[in-house]
Motif scaffolding. Structure first.
Motif, PDB file in Angstrom:
ATOM      1  N   ALA A  78       0.327  -1.361   0.176  1.00 35.03           N
ATOM      2  CA  ALA A  78       0.224   0.271  -0.168  1.00 35.03           C
ATOM      3  C   ALA A  78       0.992   1.360   0.372  1.00 35.03           C
ATOM      4  O   ALA A  78       2.014   1.226   0.208  1.00 35.03           O
ATOM      5  CB  ALA A  78      -1.034   0.204   1.138  1.00 35.03           C
ATOM      6  N   ASP A  79       0.497   2.413  -0.482  1.00 36.43           N
ATOM      7  CA  ASP A  79       1.297   3.800   0.163  1.00 36.43           C
ATOM      8  C   ASP A  79       1.741   4.236  -0.836  1.00 36.43           C
ATOM      9  O   ASP A  79       3.363   4.096  -0.920  1.00 36.43           O
ATOM     10  CB  ASP A  79       1.677   4.104   1.432  1.00 36.43           C
ATOM     11  N   ARG A  80       2.144   3.010  -2.350  1.00 37.83           N
ATOM     12  CA  ARG A  80       2.642   3.337  -3.492  1.00 37.83           C
ATOM     13  C   ARG A  80       3.877   3.217  -2.705  1.00 37.83           C
ATOM     14  O   ARG A  80       5.358   3.910  -2.667  1.00 37.83           O
ATOM     15  CB  ARG A  80       3.012   5.087  -4.038  1.00 37.83           C
ATOM     16  N   ARG A 111       8.617   2.740 -11.812  1.00 34.19           N
ATOM     17  CA  ARG A 111       7.140   2.655 -11.441  1.00 34.19           C
ATOM     18  C   ARG A 111       5.947   3.213 -10.599  1.00 34.19           C
ATOM     19  O   ARG A 111       5.162   3.428 -10.555  1.00 34.19           O
ATOM     20  CB  ARG A 111       7.142   0.778 -10.694  1.00 34.19           C
ATOM     21  N   GLY A 112       7.039   4.881 -10.623  1.00 34.11           N
ATOM     22  CA  GLY A 112       6.101   4.870  -9.762  1.00 34.11           C
ATOM     23  C   GLY A 112       6.024   5.136  -8.588  1.00 34.11           C
ATOM     24  O   GLY A 112       5.443   6.148  -8.026  1.00 34.11           O
ATOM     25  N   LEU A 113       6.306   4.406  -7.714  1.00 35.04           N
ATOM     26  CA  LEU A 113       6.859   3.921  -6.298  1.00 35.04           C
ATOM     27  C   LEU A 113       7.509   5.178  -5.526  1.00 35.04           C
ATOM     28  O   LEU A 113       8.654   5.915  -6.151  1.00 35.04           O
ATOM     29  CB  LEU A 113       7.150   2.506  -6.093  1.00 35.04           C
ATOM     30  N   ASP A 161      12.003  -9.939  17.261  1.00 32.92           N
ATOM     31  CA  ASP A 161      11.777  -8.656  17.213  1.00 32.92           C
ATOM     32  C   ASP A 161      12.211  -8.101  15.767  1.00 32.92           C
ATOM     33  O   ASP A 161      13.139  -8.463  15.308  1.00 32.92           O
ATOM     34  CB  ASP A 161      12.370  -8.027  17.937  1.00 32.92           C
ATOM     35  N   ARG A 162      11.306  -7.305  15.031  1.00 30.36           N
ATOM     36  CA  ARG A 162      11.916  -6.485  13.435  1.00 30.36           C
ATOM     37  C   ARG A 162      11.858  -4.368  13.812  1.00 30.36           C
ATOM     38  O   ARG A 162      10.342  -4.400  14.578  1.00 30.36           O
ATOM     39  CB  ARG A 162      11.397  -6.534  12.800  1.00 30.36           C
ATOM     40  N   LEU A 163      13.398  -3.909  12.957  1.00 33.88           N
ATOM     41  CA  LEU A 163      12.256  -3.258  12.896  1.00 33.88           C
ATOM     42  C   LEU A 163      11.958  -3.023  11.603  1.00 33.88           C
ATOM     43  O   LEU A 163      12.295  -3.183  10.561  1.00 33.88           O
ATOM     44  CB  LEU A 163      13.466  -1.712  12.393  1.00 33.88           C
ATOM     45  N   LEU A 164      10.803  -1.843  11.119  1.00 32.04           N
ATOM     46  CA  LEU A 164      10.589  -1.182  10.022  1.00 32.04           C
ATOM     47  C   LEU A 164      10.710  -0.439   9.524  1.00 32.04           C
ATOM     48  O   LEU A 164      10.499   0.173   9.802  1.00 32.04           O
ATOM     49  CB  LEU A 164       9.017  -1.229  10.339  1.00 32.04           C
ATOM     50  N   ALA A 165      11.776  -0.682   8.390  1.00 33.32           N
ATOM     51  CA  ALA A 165      12.691   0.589   8.369  1.00 33.32           C
ATOM     52  C   ALA A 165      11.557   0.472   6.534  1.00 33.32           C
ATOM     53  O   ALA A 165      11.211   0.187   5.552  1.00 33.32           O
ATOM     54  CB  ALA A 165      14.202  -0.086   7.447  1.00 33.32           C
ATOM     55  N   VAL A 166      12.035   2.456   6.461  1.00 34.23           N
ATOM     56  CA  VAL A 166      11.078   2.931   5.423  1.00 34.23           C
ATOM     57  C   VAL A 166      12.606   3.484   4.297  1.00 34.23           C
ATOM     58  O   VAL A 166      12.763   4.578   4.827  1.00 34.23           O
ATOM     59  CB  VAL A 166       9.875   3.839   5.998  1.00 34.23           C
ATOM     60  N   TRP A 167      12.534   3.409   3.560  1.00 35.89           N
ATOM     61  CA  TRP A 167      13.452   4.008   2.758  1.00 35.89           C
ATOM     62  C   TRP A 167      12.157   4.594   1.429  1.00 35.89           C
ATOM     63  O   TRP A 167      12.065   4.206   0.887  1.00 35.89           O
ATOM     64  CB  TRP A 167      14.107   3.410   1.769  1.00 35.89           C
ATOM     65  N   ARG A 168      12.749   6.411   1.246  1.00 34.03           N
ATOM     66  CA  ARG A 168      11.904   7.311   0.745  1.00 34.03           C
ATOM     67  C   ARG A 168      12.774   7.576  -0.085  1.00 34.03           C
ATOM     68  O   ARG A 168      13.804   8.090  -0.171  1.00 34.03           O
ATOM     69  CB  ARG A 168      10.961   8.618   2.017  1.00 34.03           C
ATOM     70  N   ILE A 169      12.155   7.302  -1.713  1.00 35.12           N
ATOM     71  CA  ILE A 169      12.692   7.633  -2.488  1.00 35.12           C
ATOM     72  C   ILE A 169      11.379   8.658  -3.712  1.00 35.12           C
ATOM     73  O   ILE A 169      12.400   8.125  -4.721  1.00 35.12           O
ATOM     74  CB  ILE A 169      12.834   6.487  -3.349  1.00 35.12           C
TER      75      ILE A 169
END
Length: 263
Positions: A78-80, A111-113, A161-169
């Motif tokens: 979700a969210d591109r 792909r416009g993500l 346990d995990r961290l959710l990593a978000v790489w904004r591009i």
């Protein structure tokens, strides 16, 4: 940030999307060599990779000549976003993981993500440094025991346990953490002389805090499982607690500490 072709050339590999059953079997064998999972716990079955590739998701491999030396499997979210489910390389330190991430970035931009997400173990220093410092991804959620019991040679015997990593591009976003992290921090968790974690009394508010990690948790799981469990609990309480309370991870130090701004 350089192109994935530049990164691939520097590492001496070629990265391409995979389409054939034989290629997916190569990825399966590579992941088996890295994680040695039990049959019920394989990271990416061949059938799943076939379905992902056929439906326009991400399955790619890095090749040194004819030899597969790294691979990554992800799916549209979700969210591109692309969620990078699993990435593995045959040798640490060669830069193949970085090449695959750069290939993912190019694939997404075409792909416009806007972003790439993935999870990683907050106790593994080299992964935290790679994700936060080299790539500039930002941990946005602490996920306690996210995958449940994981039956493989690397994770067995420990909570997942995990961290959710978000790489904004996206356009105008170079995927890097903004600005320098604070130089002065309040130590919320540190490593004692005996290698075990020590937590500060009470909680810091309105400050930048540092939260230590063990130097090599994968070895610690084998040599001192109780100490590894102590670290898991301590980091879950310190880092997970800080993030749940609205804290933002803004850096990772050379000493292996998360830097978190507490609101």
């Amino acid at each position: 940030m350089g192109s994935h072709q530049d990164a691939a050339a520097a590492a001496g590999v070629v990265v391409r999307e995979l389409r054939e059953i034989g290629e997916f079997k190569q990825v399966y064998r590579l992941f088996d060599e890295i994680w040695h999972p039990e049959p019920r716990n394989v990271p990416a079955p061949v059938e799943l990779m076939i379905g992902f590739a056929h439906t326009g998701n991400y399955v790619a491999g890095a090749f040194d000549g004819d030899t597969l030396v790294g691979a990554s499997v992800g799916f549209l979210a979700a969210d591109r976003a692309l969620h990078s489910h699993v990435t593995g390389a045959a040798a640490i330190g060669r830069g193949v993981g970085y090449v695959l991430k750069q290939h993912q970035r190019t694939w997404c931009l075409e792909r416009g993500l806007d972003k790439i997400t993935w999870t990683f173990d907050p106790l593994v220093r080299r992964n935290a440094r790679f994700n936060l410092v080299k790539l500039g991804a930002r941990p946005e959620q602490y996920l306690a025991d996210f995958y449940g019991v994981m039956a493989d040679a690397i994770n067995e015997g420990d909570a997942s346990d995990r961290l959710l990593a978000v790489w904004r591009i996206g356009p105008g976003d170079e995927g890097e953490m903004g600005g320098e992290p604070p130089r002065r921090t309040y130590p919320l968790l540190w490593e004692a002389e005996d290698g075990r974690p020590v937590a500060a009394a009470g909680k810091a508010a309105g400050a930048a805090v540092s939260i230590a990690t063990p130097s090599d948790v994968e070895t610690l799981r084998r040599t001192d499982p109780e100490a590894a469990k102590d670290w898991r609990t301590a980091v879950r309480e310190a880092l997970g607690g800080a993030m749940e309370a609205g804290g933002h991870v803004v850096g990772f130090t050379d000493r292996g500490e998360y830097v978190v701004l507490i609101n």
